[in-house]
Design a protein around this motif. Structure first.
Motif, PDB file in Angstrom:
ATOM      1  N   VAL A  91       0.835  -1.200   0.000  1.00 37.92           N
ATOM      2  CA  VAL A  91       0.000   0.000   0.000  1.00 37.92           C
ATOM      3  C   VAL A  91       0.873   1.254   0.000  1.00 37.92           C
ATOM      4  O   VAL A  91       0.565   2.247  -0.672  1.00 37.92           O
ATOM      5  N   SER A  92       1.983   1.218   0.731  1.00 42.23           N
ATOM      6  CA  SER A  92       2.896   2.364   0.751  1.00 42.23           C
ATOM      7  C   SER A  92       3.438   2.658  -0.637  1.00 42.23           C
ATOM      8  O   SER A  92       3.510   3.824  -1.065  1.00 42.23           O
ATOM      9  N   PRO A  98       1.249   7.599   3.565  1.00 38.94           N
ATOM     10  CA  PRO A  98       0.243   7.698   4.635  1.00 38.94           C
ATOM     11  C   PRO A  98      -0.726   6.527   4.638  1.00 38.94           C
ATOM     12  O   PRO A  98      -1.037   5.966   5.702  1.00 38.94           O
ATOM     13  N   ALA A  99      -1.202   6.144   3.446  1.00 36.93           N
ATOM     14  CA  ALA A  99      -2.112   5.001   3.366  1.00 36.93           C
ATOM     15  C   ALA A  99      -1.414   3.726   3.818  1.00 36.93           C
ATOM     16  O   ALA A  99      -2.029   2.856   4.442  1.00 36.93           O
ATOM     17  N   GLY A 100      -0.115   3.602   3.513  1.00 34.28           N
ATOM     18  CA  GLY A 100       0.632   2.426   3.919  1.00 34.28           C
ATOM     19  C   GLY A 100       0.726   2.290   5.423  1.00 34.28           C
ATOM     20  O   GLY A 100       0.563   1.193   5.976  1.00 34.28           O
ATOM     21  N   VAL A 101       0.995   3.392   6.114  1.00 39.58           N
ATOM     22  CA  VAL A 101       1.069   3.344   7.573  1.00 39.58           C
ATOM     23  C   VAL A 101      -0.317   3.050   8.152  1.00 39.58           C
ATOM     24  O   VAL A 101      -0.449   2.282   9.117  1.00 39.58           O
ATOM     25  N   THR A 390      -8.599  -5.585  -0.140  1.00 37.60           N
ATOM     26  CA  THR A 390      -9.225  -4.685  -1.108  1.00 37.60           C
ATOM     27  C   THR A 390      -8.340  -3.475  -1.393  1.00 37.60           C
ATOM     28  O   THR A 390      -8.142  -3.081  -2.558  1.00 37.60           O
ATOM     29  N   LEU A 391      -7.784  -2.880  -0.344  1.00 37.37           N
ATOM     30  CA  LEU A 391      -6.891  -1.741  -0.526  1.00 37.37           C
ATOM     31  C   LEU A 391      -5.629  -2.146  -1.288  1.00 37.37           C
ATOM     32  O   LEU A 391      -5.099  -1.370  -2.094  1.00 37.37           O
ATOM     33  N   THR A 392      -5.161  -3.356  -1.058  1.00 43.97           N
ATOM     34  CA  THR A 392      -3.977  -3.839  -1.761  1.00 43.97           C
ATOM     35  C   THR A 392      -4.248  -4.031  -3.247  1.00 43.97           C
ATOM     36  O   THR A 392      -3.367  -3.784  -4.083  1.00 43.97           O
ATOM     37  N   ALA A 393      -5.444  -4.469  -3.591  1.00 50.00           N
ATOM     38  CA  ALA A 393      -5.805  -4.581  -5.017  1.00 50.00           C
ATOM     39  C   ALA A 393      -5.701  -3.220  -5.695  1.00 50.00           C
ATOM     40  O   ALA A 393      -5.214  -3.105  -6.825  1.00 50.00           O
ATOM     41  N   LEU A 394      -6.141  -2.164  -5.007  1.00 47.48           N
ATOM     42  CA  LEU A 394      -5.999  -0.808  -5.541  1.00 47.48           C
ATOM     43  C   LEU A 394      -4.527  -0.424  -5.633  1.00 47.48           C
ATOM     44  O   LEU A 394      -4.088   0.184  -6.625  1.00 47.48           O
TER      45      LEU A 394
END
Length: 493
Positions: A91-92, A98-101, A390-394
């Motif tokens: 995600v980072s 920020p999204a990664g953290v 789901t966030l990782t797919a993005l």
């Protein structure tokens, strides 16, 4: 910069033991986390009982296909980075630091919930066996403490030692599922094997949302393959193969076992018997088909499957903490490894303390462990992991949009996009049906508080990263970078 005191018996290199895990070892870790026997005995019957639908076998096929498509982009991105932070790193590098953290904070809470929740189940699984064999009836927390001690000791040993133990536990667990399922097929209700529950039309109904979410929660753990990439012998090949095999094997096993149960009871009776017998259904069928000895073997392996999941999740969480400590998202001491084992010793000890505190608090409070710890924490943790997948797919989509990295159109765009769309739908269904998944009233505060809590935790993590950007830019720039570019763990950024 000031150097923090070095932990006794730890090295400041911040590197895990490379080259110790092959495909089978990684596979044992990720499939053990999925607790196949617990899913077949508990999740399957819960799905039949709560939804009234007989399409659970088909739901596992559908979810398996979705996760296989998700894995295309997931392993493609993994080819270009090896970092035990997994979701945090992806995600980072894809969505942003920020999204990664924020994802890291959610992952810590979600995986901790999954791991410590299992301490609430081990007493109920092992207690009856101890009473039958030795005539003793210890409190659940006594059994949980013994399990905790085992996990705590293994957590600071070499990763391949843990892998060997999980290999034995998982293989026996899968074997008993196959034995039970084959016995079910050889004793069909009405004297004929029915394939009625394999009809895709059985998925359509009011409970389809809950049934798909339950099926997906049964796969939680497959995504942790990337967590062990730094310790894999050949990260690119090992992680790719282990991820695909985990998804495929899990889908086939769950589909086969759940269908076999409907054959043994008859499609028309599976819902009622699941409501009446719950987890005991699979053992009741085994008793009728195979005899009491095989029931006892299954009950023992049911308990060991929970222990195997504890070990697997403990190792996963310790490596998340290690990755975050190495990059100063958590105290730098967590980014150190044992000198002899190269295991994330400090992170493992912290995870053990968390588990111990939870057991003590529940024991003192006198709270019911099976529902209030195992079921609620496990379901909540599964929801958090669903958010992260789901966030990782993005993240995969955005990562390859900036640079193709030599990947095909299917790997970098089509598969991740399809997976993202389907996963967003599943997330919506999960949130809408979360009261049913938790087994609480629709107006219960838990039904909305837990999903909101994960969102708040993610936002707090993102806010912390934003603060770092202004106050500690060197630390901010290292977010998601892994072992190759971070400063040594002996110095504080």
């Amino acid at each position: 910069m000031s150097a923090p005191p070095r932990a006794v018996g730890a090295q400041p290199t911040g590197s895990l033991a490379a080259g110790r895990l092959g495909v089978p070892a990684v596979l044992f870790f990720v499939m053990s986390a999925a607790t196949p026997l617990t899913v077949v005995a508990g999740v399957v019957t819960t799905g039949f009982a709560t939804t009234g639908l007989i399409g659970i076998p088909v739901a596992f096929v559908v979810v398996g296909l979705v996760l296989a498509v998700f894995s295309v982009g997931y392993v493609a991105m993994a080819r270009h980075m090896a970092n035990s932070g997994a979701f945090y790193t992806f995600v980072s590098r894809g969505v942003g630091r920020p999204a990664g953290v924020g994802a890291a904070w959610v992952a810590l809470v979600a995986y901790n919930a999954l791991q410590v929740g299992l301490y609430g189940a081990i007493g109920g699984a092992a207690g009856p066996l101890l009473k039958d064999w030795f005539g003793i009836n210890p409190d659940w927390w006594v059994i949980a403490l013994f399990a905790w001690a085992l996990v705590a000791v293994l957590g600071v040993l070499r990763i391949d030692v843990n892998g060997t133990i999980l290999a034995v536990l998982l293989c026996t667990e899968v074997l008993i599922i196959l034995v039970y399922s084959i016995a079910d097929l050889t004793s069909p209700a009405g004297g004929a094997i029915s394939t009625a529950t394999l009809d895709p039309g059985n998925l359509f109904g009011d409970g389809v949302g809950a049934i798909l979410v339950l099926a997906l929660l049964g796969f939680v753990g497959f995504e942790a393959s990337v967590v062990f990439s730094e310790e894999a012998k050949d990260p690119k090949r090992t992680i790719r193969t282990a991820t695909y095999v985990a998804v495929g094997a899990t889908a086939v096993l769950y589909t086969f076992a759940s269908w076999a149960m409907t054959v043994a009871t008859g499609p028309d009776a599976i819902v009622d018997r699941s409501r009446d017998e719950s987890v005991g259904l699979i053992f009741g069928l085994a008793g009728g088909n195979l005899g009491s000895t095989w029931v006892t073997i299954g009950e023992v392996l049911f308990a060991t499957s929970i222990a195997a999941a504890m070990i697997s999740f403990h190792n996963t969480i310790a490596r998340y903490m290690f990755a975050l400590g190495r990059e100063r998202m958590l105290p730098a001491a967590l980014g150190r490894t044992g000198e002899r084992t190269q295991a994330p010793r400090n992170a493992s000890l912290v995870q053990s303390v968390i588990g111990l505190v939870v057991i003590i608090v529940y024991a003192i409070g006198g709270w019911e462990p099976t529902v209030h710890l195992f079921f609620w924490a496990g379901t909540s943790g599964g929801l958090g992991v669903l958010f992260l997948i789901t966030l990782t797919a993005l993240a995969v989509l955005l990562f390859f949009r900036r640079d193709r990295h030599g990947e095909s159109l299917w790997s970098r765009q089509v598969a991740p996009a399809v997976a993202l769309i389907v996963l967003v739908v599943v997330v919506v269904l999960a949130v809408r049906n979360f009261d049913a998944l938790l087994g609480v009233a629709p107006d219960s505060a838990l039904a909305w508080a837990i999903p909101v809590a994960f969102v708040v935790i993610g936002l707090l993590g993102a806010g912390y990263a934003t603060w770092l950007r202004g106050r500690r830019p060197a630390v901010y720039e290292a977010i998601g970078s892994g072992a190759s570019t971070v400063e040594p763990a002996s110095a504080e950024a």
